[in-house]
Design an enzyme around this catalytic site. Structure first.
Site, PDB file in Angstrom:
ATOM      1  CD  GLU A 167      -2.884  -1.334   2.285  1.00 27.83           C
ATOM      2  OE1 GLU A 167      -2.750  -0.387   3.554  1.00 27.83           O
ATOM      3  OE2 GLU A 167      -4.104  -1.855   2.424  1.00 27.83           O
ATOM      4  CD  GLU A 338      -3.782  -6.243   2.681  1.00 28.63           C
ATOM      5  OE1 GLU A 338      -4.434  -5.444   3.395  1.00 28.63           O
ATOM      6  OE2 GLU A 338      -2.689  -6.257   2.028  1.00 28.63           O
TER       7      GLU A 338
END
Ligand code: GLA
Ligand code: ZN
Length: 738
Positions: A167, A338
């Site tokens: 991220e 995720e």
């Protein structure tokens, strides 16, 4: 214009070894370095992965200190053993580069790696995403660890994808970054400081720069008012993130050129232009954390919504984010990297997923083009900040939990649907979402400085109106090609960058239908207002001049009065709609008016226009209207233009339907239709068509009670139980739809 955006053979997301059949992937972030002193647990993990039908894990995401406990001392044994153990159990590995967080020794030895905030205070060591992406030291330590990982594991048959960092996000304002920003600006403005001053309109308030060294990144206690500077800084942050990522990729590819790379993105995350990041990735993947079962104040796609959302509405929002992510990867299948198997620990309220929700929400990703369902994380951490975050294996350590059973259901579903891997998502409608447009539009002072500018939400609402007709939609930025689409929608396209208007004009001239809204065509790529009248270079194709934009106080409304109600089987027949927030006051310059305002000093002025141009047409929606307006408007458009839809039939509000497509080598096509009921009440769906067969029915939702009813008990072909999922396969010489 083509009927389908893509017709090609199946392209699996990851490299398959000869002889392997396509499969959808199921797995989780796996953090064995938190359990190295418990070998029994590491072995138990493998048994449980097999039970849950896990075939992939993302490994080593935050393992830098476990891999390099001191500078240049590497400890790979545990990773060697882990990968071997996984491979023996036929579990693939997405191997991470560990750069999302770093060892303390590095911050101690090289303080320059620590990030500096916009207020120019350097952070202490801690947290994650807390490093300077410009720092040559950080880049060199990254190069070394990535090279070591690629050398050691690039040839291992288990390793199928590189998971770059985690991220990527944030910005650093340290002296190294200031220097890099200036260098980037010098290149952007070809060394011409005068050009920069003009682009940023620095002559106001005596802000003109007379030397490149005077330029600083925006700061709360310094310069926050120069919009061109703010915009270029955001562009630079994307550039620098991409540059850092490219350096990571270069280190990997130098040794391991054949294994594809991804990084996990975050949907509508505002800080980075993901269309630019996506261009460097072999596969796009993303992390999605919707808040099912209640008030959707944070959808995990970073979109704030301002109403009490039912799960079916939230499914539509998340569908929009899936469509955006797929398009950031050029439309190929993507990965859900995720998601949570139960709940998060960072939302205001961590509600558990209700029975059936986990399967429905997981297959929503597949329905929009994902080839995987993966979780954060495999096993709950015993301590620290994520100890209460949902995971496949809870602290109790065994498989006899409701969450584990939910996960195993998803594993079964993905096994049953393996042939879908690599199929595409055909769409001939595109909605434009453009990060640079968002940055500029939200930075502007006026016409609204409250929280009701709602750019991302407006994009989503147009998308949602089409989702209601199970129309297939791409979400693209204004730099993508338009010619493959039948309908192009540009909500609040405040900024028109060079070449965009010309491509829109071409699109309409050659038969496309273009839809624009209020607050469009205000500024150019430097955030300088157009001086020839709004909507700037789109004025001709839209056939209007927007003289003013009125902003209403939150409770105020105006009325939009239609000449004739929208026609079509699914329109409401309404003659009037409420407008609020923003109302453009426009003049006709060739367009025809289809509706006028009913109230205030602009009563009688056009509120909805259509302009014929070449073989196509361009609509302008001058005000933000209540949602049923978009429902009726798009019902009428869908009926006349007939874009690709999963179903032509009307479906209940709670049912989310999409289509994936494959062209086969023998010239036939195979289509997969997903029907997902995002409500606890059952819903009726149309019977399968000729040539279509139901290939998957979800099992009865698992409540955790011992006496779970038999699989599929409450399904029929035309009835979906609460949160039920059905997948159908059509096979034939031509697509059933489109
Ligand atoms: C993000 C991160 C993960 C984890 C989850 C928790 O997506 O990538 O490491 O922290 O959030 O929701
Ligand atoms: Zn820095």
């Amino acid at each position: 214009m083509r009927a389908h955006s893509t017709v090609n053979n199946r392209i699996p997301v990851i490299r398959l070894i000869d002889g392997e059949s396509p499969r959808l992937l199921h797995g989780a972030d796996y953090n064995p370095d938190q359990w190295l002193d418990s070998p029994a647990i590491l072995n138990e993990d493998i048994r449980l992965m097999q039970l849950a039908r896990v075939n992939v894990v993302s490994l080593g995401i935050f393992s830098w200190v476990a891999l390099e406990p001191e500078e240049d001392r590497f400890t790979f044994d545990w990773l060697d053993e882990t990968i071997e153990r996984l491979w023996n159990a036929e579990v693939f590995v997405f191997l991470a580069t560990p750069t999302g967080a770093r060892p303390t020794w590095m911050s101690q030895t090289y303080p320059e790696v620590l990030r500096v905030q916009a207020n120019r205070v350097r952070n202490l060591h801690g947290g994650r995403h807390n490093h300077c992406q410009t720092s040559p030291v950080y880049r060199e330590r990254t190069r070394i660890i990535n090279t070591r990982l690629a050398e050691r594991y690039g040839g291992h048959p288990a390793v199928r994808l590189w998971h770059l960092s985690n991220e990527y996000r944030g910005e650093c304002h340290c002296p190294l970054c200031q220097q890099a920003f200036r260098a980037w600006l010098e290149e952007r403005y070809a060394g011409d400081l005068d050009a920069l001053n003009k682009a940023w309109w620095t002559s106001f308030w005596s802000h003109t720069f007379t030397n490149w060294d005077q330029i600083e990144s925006p700061a709360p206690h310094g310069e926050p008012h120069v919009h061109g500077l703010n915009l270029d800084w955001k562009r630079f942050v994307t550039y620098q993130t991409r540059d850092f990522m490219r350096a990571e990729i270069a280190a990997i590819r130098a040794v391991s050129p054949d294994i594809p790379v991804t990084t996990n993105l975050m949907g509508f995350f505002p800080g980075i232009d993901y269309f630019k990041i996506g261009a460097d990735l072999d596969v796009v993947s993303w992390d999605s954390y919707p808040t099912w079962g209640g008030f959707g104040s944070d959808t995990g796609s970073q979109m704030e919504i301002d109403f009490q959302a039912g799960d079916w509405r939230l499914a539509s929002i998340i569908g929009t984010a899936h469509d955006l992510m797929r398009c950031c990867g050029g439309g190929k299948p993507f990965l859900l990297m995720e998601s949570t198997p139960s709940m998060t620990n960072w939302t205001p309220v961590a509600k558990k997923k209700r029975p059936g929700v986990h399967l429905a929400s997981s297959l929503l990703a597949v329905a929009h083009g994902s080839d995987s369902v993966q979780y954060f994380q495999w096993r709950k951490s015993r301590g620290s900040v994520e100890k209460l975050h949902g995971a496949v294996i809870d602290h109790v350590g065994h498989e006899h939990t409701r969450v584990f059973a939910d996960v195993a259901d998803v594993g079964d579903a993905l096994d049953a649907l393996g042939e879908i891997a690599g199929t595409t998502y055909p769409a001939d409608i595109a909605v434009i979402f453009d990060w640079e447009n968002k940055w500029a539009l939200e930075d502007a002072k006026g016409p609204r400085n409250d929280d009701r500018l709602l750019y991302t939400e407006t994009v989503e609402r147009h998308h949602h109106a089409l989702t209601r007709f199970s129309a297939q939609v791409d979400v693209i930025d204004s730099g993508r090609p338009f010619d493959r689409y039948k309908i192009l929608i540009a909500p609040m396209l405040y900024m028109i960058k060079p070449g965009v208007a010309e491509r829109i004009v071409d699109f309409v001239r050659s038969g496309g239908t273009f839809v624009a809204t209020y607050w469009t065509g205000i500024v150019n790529e430097s955030d300088l207002c157009f001086t020839s009248g709004f909507p700037g270079p789109l004025a001709d194709v839209l056939g209007i001049w927007s003289e003013e934009t009125d902003a209403l106080y939150p409770p105020e409304t105006n009325t939009v009065r239609m000449h004739a109600p929208f026609t079509g089987a699914r329109t409401s027949g309404a003659r009037e709609y409420q407008a609020r927030d923003l109302c453009d006051l426009i003049h006709l310059r060739g367009a025809e008016s289809l509706a006028e305002y009913g109230d205030d000093f602009y009563a009688g002025r056009p509120a909805l226009t259509r302009n014929a141009h070449g073989d196509g047409q361009a609509y302008y929606i001058a005000s933000r209207n209540e949602e049923c307006f978009l429902g009726d408007f798009y019902a009428a458009l869908v009926e006349t233009i007939r874009p690709t839809r999963a179903y032509d039939e009307e479906l209940p509000e709670s049912v989310h339907a999409t289509l994936r497509h494959a062209a086969n080598d023998d010239g036939t096509v195979t289509e997969y239709r997903f029907l997902i009921n995002f409500d606890s009440d059952p819903a009726r769906v149309p019977p399968p068509a000729d040539g279509e067969a139901v290939i998957y029915r979800s099992p009865s939702p698992n409540t955790g009670a011992a006496d779970r009813p038999a699989t599929g008990a409450s399904h029929s072909d035309t009835r979906l139980p609460g949160y039920g999922v059905q997948v159908r396969r059509f096979h034939g010489p031509h697509p059933r739809t489109g």
